[in-house]
Design an enzyme around this catalytic site. Structure first.
Site, PDB file in Angstrom:
ATOM      1  N   CYS A 188       0.844  -1.193   0.000  1.00  0.00           N
ATOM      2  CA  CYS A 188       0.000   0.000   0.000  1.00  0.00           C
ATOM      3  C   CYS A 188       0.881   1.245   0.000  1.00  0.00           C
ATOM      4  CB  CYS A 188      -0.921   0.006   1.217  1.00  0.00           C
ATOM      5  SG  CYS A 188      -1.972   1.474   1.294  1.00  0.00           S
TER       6      CYS A 188
ATOM      7  N   CYS B 251      -0.127   3.996   2.596  1.00  0.00           N
ATOM      8  CA  CYS B 251       0.245   3.662   3.975  1.00  0.00           C
ATOM      9  C   CYS B 251       1.759   3.709   4.167  1.00  0.00           C
ATOM     10  CB  CYS B 251      -0.302   2.288   4.353  1.00  0.00           C
ATOM     11  SG  CYS B 251      -2.119   2.208   4.409  1.00  0.00           S
TER      12      CYS B 251
END
Length: 187
Positions: A147, A150
């Site tokens: 991700c 993130c």
């Protein structure tokens, strides 16, 4: 789950037994696992916390137990126990966040970015150990979860908190190795 599962009911599994269980095709991982769990830019608590979080994220309970057993032989329980709890929480929360925020990033529609996530994440603010350690665990798990949003977010928090790039790099090396070990044990 790794091929060690039936034997682990009656025997203590540590990292050495995990390394011995790796197939020849994963011989590089035997060496890498020993290397990334050795000295580096992370404290022992950070190193094992990252590894345990990544083993949880890789869904290998034998590897989780082995890392905890090995860590308990090297790290004071008063320091390790909060890290173990935070590692599990980081893996669980990033399991959710990595899916959600990766979707928003990959779709790249402003309309989704404007919608509130409405996903509870209170545990991120209520760590058992140091907040920056929890951020390291989240970063490492997010590297496994692929991700970008993130990863960037946790890396920024770590940088602002004074964590060195060498420490961040070590956390991601641990993530890569632990995940590779879990994959090798599952095939």
């Amino acid at each position: 789950m790794s091929p060690l599962s039936p034997a682990t009911e009656s025997a203590t599994v540590d990292v050495e037994r995990i390394r011995d269980a790796l197939p020849e095709a994963a011989s590089d991982l035997r060496l890498n696992l020993q290397s990334v769990l050795g000295d580096g830019a992370l404290t022992p608590v950070q190193r094992y916390g990252v590894a345990i979080a990544c083993a949880h994220a890789s869904r290998d309970s034998d590897l989780v137990r082995a890392l905890i057993t090995t860590a308990r032989a090297q790290v004071e329980p008063a320091l390790l126990d909060p890290a173990i709890d935070d590692a599990r929480a980081a893996a669980a929360l990033m399991g959710m966040n990595n899916v959600y925020y990766r979707f928003r990033h990959l779709v790249a529609k402003e309309s989704y970015s404007q919608m509130p996530a409405r996903l509870r994440m209170q545990r991120i603010a209520r760590t058992k150990g140091p907040k920056l350690d929890f951020e390291l665990f989240c970063l490492a798990v997010s590297a496994i979860g692929n991700c970008e949003t993130c990863i960037r977010s946790h890396e920024e928090v770590l940088n602002k908190g004074g964590v060195t790039e060498a420490a961040i790099h070590d956390a991601v090396r641990i993530a890569a190795t632990v995940h590779g070990v879990a994959v090798a044990l599952s095939t």
